[in-house]
Design an enzyme around this catalytic site. Structure first.
Site, PDB file in Angstrom:
ATOM      1  N   GLY A  11      25.322  -5.302 -44.195  1.00 17.85           N
ATOM      2  CA  GLY A  11      24.964  -6.123 -43.055  1.00 17.85           C
ATOM      3  C   GLY A  11      23.820  -7.045 -43.419  1.00 17.85           C
ATOM      4  O   GLY A  11      23.033  -6.745 -44.325  1.00 17.85           O
ATOM      5  N   GLN A  56      16.863 -12.764 -42.094  1.00 17.84           N
ATOM      6  CA  GLN A  56      16.653 -12.276 -43.466  1.00 17.84           C
ATOM      7  C   GLN A  56      16.850 -13.368 -44.509  1.00 17.84           C
ATOM      8  O   GLN A  56      16.423 -13.223 -45.649  1.00 17.84           O
ATOM      9  CB  GLN A  56      17.609 -11.107 -43.770  1.00 17.84           C
ATOM     10  CG  GLN A  56      17.265  -9.849 -42.998  1.00 17.84           C
ATOM     11  CD  GLN A  56      18.179  -8.710 -43.378  1.00 17.84           C
ATOM     12  OE1 GLN A  56      19.275  -8.586 -42.859  1.00 17.84           O
ATOM     13  NE2 GLN A  56      17.743  -7.884 -44.320  1.00 17.84           N
ATOM     14  N   CYS A  65      17.501  -1.324 -46.224  1.00 19.77           N
ATOM     15  CA  CYS A  65      17.520  -2.706 -45.760  1.00 19.77           C
ATOM     16  C   CYS A  65      17.305  -3.615 -46.961  1.00 19.77           C
ATOM     17  O   CYS A  65      16.446  -3.344 -47.796  1.00 19.77           O
ATOM     18  CB  CYS A  65      16.402  -2.912 -44.735  1.00 19.77           C
ATOM     19  SG  CYS A  65      16.292  -4.593 -44.113  1.00 19.77           S
ATOM     20  N   LEU A  66      18.063  -4.694 -47.027  1.00 22.48           N
ATOM     21  CA  LEU A  66      17.921  -5.626 -48.152  1.00 22.48           C
ATOM     22  C   LEU A  66      16.538  -6.269 -48.161  1.00 22.48           C
ATOM     23  O   LEU A  66      16.092  -6.764 -49.192  1.00 22.48           O
ATOM     24  CB  LEU A  66      19.005  -6.702 -48.096  1.00 22.48           C
ATOM     25  CG  LEU A  66      20.444  -6.179 -48.275  1.00 22.48           C
ATOM     26  CD1 LEU A  66      21.446  -7.310 -48.108  1.00 22.48           C
ATOM     27  CD2 LEU A  66      20.628  -5.491 -49.612  1.00 22.48           C
ATOM     28  N   HIS A 126      20.947  -1.776 -36.475  1.00 26.16           N
ATOM     29  CA  HIS A 126      19.969  -2.230 -37.472  1.00 26.16           C
ATOM     30  C   HIS A 126      19.880  -3.756 -37.477  1.00 26.16           C
ATOM     31  O   HIS A 126      18.774  -4.331 -37.466  1.00 26.16           O
ATOM     32  CB  HIS A 126      20.394  -1.689 -38.847  1.00 26.16           C
ATOM     33  CG  HIS A 126      19.537  -2.120 -39.991  1.00 26.16           C
ATOM     34  ND1 HIS A 126      18.752  -1.250 -40.718  1.00 26.16           N
ATOM     35  CD2 HIS A 126      19.338  -3.344 -40.547  1.00 26.16           C
ATOM     36  CE1 HIS A 126      18.111  -1.930 -41.667  1.00 26.16           C
ATOM     37  NE2 HIS A 126      18.454  -3.202 -41.588  1.00 26.16           N
ATOM     38  N   GLU A 127      21.047  -4.414 -37.478  1.00 28.78           N
ATOM     39  CA  GLU A 127      21.047  -5.884 -37.563  1.00 28.78           C
ATOM     40  C   GLU A 127      20.543  -6.515 -36.266  1.00 28.78           C
ATOM     41  O   GLU A 127      19.851  -7.534 -36.295  1.00 28.78           O
ATOM     42  CB  GLU A 127      22.442  -6.406 -37.919  1.00 28.78           C
ATOM     43  CG  GLU A 127      22.985  -5.936 -39.266  1.00 28.78           C
ATOM     44  CD  GLU A 127      22.039  -6.144 -40.435  1.00 28.78           C
ATOM     45  OE1 GLU A 127      21.171  -7.040 -40.377  1.00 28.78           O
ATOM     46  OE2 GLU A 127      22.163  -5.385 -41.413  1.00 28.78           O
ATOM     47  N   HIS A 134      16.893  -6.706 -36.243  1.00 26.50           N
ATOM     48  CA  HIS A 134      16.355  -7.834 -37.022  1.00 26.50           C
ATOM     49  C   HIS A 134      16.196  -9.077 -36.144  1.00 26.50           C
ATOM     50  O   HIS A 134      15.259  -9.864 -36.322  1.00 26.50           O
ATOM     51  CB  HIS A 134      17.297  -8.199 -38.176  1.00 26.50           C
ATOM     52  CG  HIS A 134      17.069  -7.413 -39.440  1.00 26.50           C
ATOM     53  ND1 HIS A 134      15.881  -7.429 -40.123  1.00 26.50           N
ATOM     54  CD2 HIS A 134      17.900  -6.611 -40.158  1.00 26.50           C
ATOM     55  CE1 HIS A 134      15.986  -6.656 -41.214  1.00 26.50           C
ATOM     56  NE2 HIS A 134      17.195  -6.147 -41.247  1.00 26.50           N
TER      57      HIS A 134
HETATM   58 NI    NI Z   1      18.018  -4.893 -42.699  1.00 31.24          NI
END
Ligand code: NI
Length: 169
Positions: free
Chosen positions: A46, A51, A91-92, A133-134, A137
């Site tokens: 995701g 991000q 998380c990236l 999670h997304e 963000h």
């Molecule tokens: Ni993330």
């Protein structure tokens, strides 16, 4: 398509509230394509627009191993949640780390697709975790705020197939 730079924790843009998308534009379509490419390249499941430095309410998700279920959520709204799952999440934007986070097991989300057609998605398990999670963000929140364990390094042997989230620990 092009890869975009993934912002990492400490970058102020990750703490900002994102604006709703009012109309789909060629530029936003390109953003969505780039977000998928960037997510797949990083073995994430995701990615949210902030991000990659864009403060718009756009999320891409694909929880499959073979990249067969790309999902775009524009202006997503979580309408219902049910149950609980507790497991590792990553998380990236916090590369190489993970921690235990509890999320709903089931979520119902309403959103628009890339053509701005409204749809409803019933998500369970990993997909439900990804949606939560997304969406966080988009309101400037990282999973660290919800972590129930200290952040730990992802074990090296798992790093290659570590995705933005893991299945339950
Ligand atoms: Ni993330």
């Amino acid at each position: 398509m092009a890869l975009r730079n993934v912002r990492v924790e400490g970058d102020e843009i990750l703490t900002k509230h994102c604006k709703e998308v009012r109309e789909m534009t060629p530029r936003l379509r390109e953003l969505i394509d780039d977000m998928f490419e960037t997510m797949y390249e990083s073995y994430g499941v995701g990615l949210a627009a902030p991000q990659v430095g864009v403060l718009r309410r756009i999320v891409v998700i694909d929880c499959t191993d073979d990249r067969s279920q790309p999902i775009v959520l524009v202006n997503p709204q979580i309408k219902e949640t049910e149950g609980e799952q507790t497991g590792y999440e990553g998380c990236l934007s916090i590369p190489g780390k993970r921690a235990i986070v509890t999320r709903p097991m089931h979520v119902t989300v309403e959103a628009f697709d890339a053509d701005m057609k409204p749809f409803r998605l019933e998500a369970e398990g990993l997909l439900a975790r990804a949606v939560c999670h997304e969406c966080d963000h988009l309101d400037g929140h990282l999973y660290r705020e919800k972590a129930e364990s200290p952040l730990e390094d992802v074990p090296e042997e798992e790093e290659e197939d570590f995705e933005e989230y893991e299945e339950e620990a």
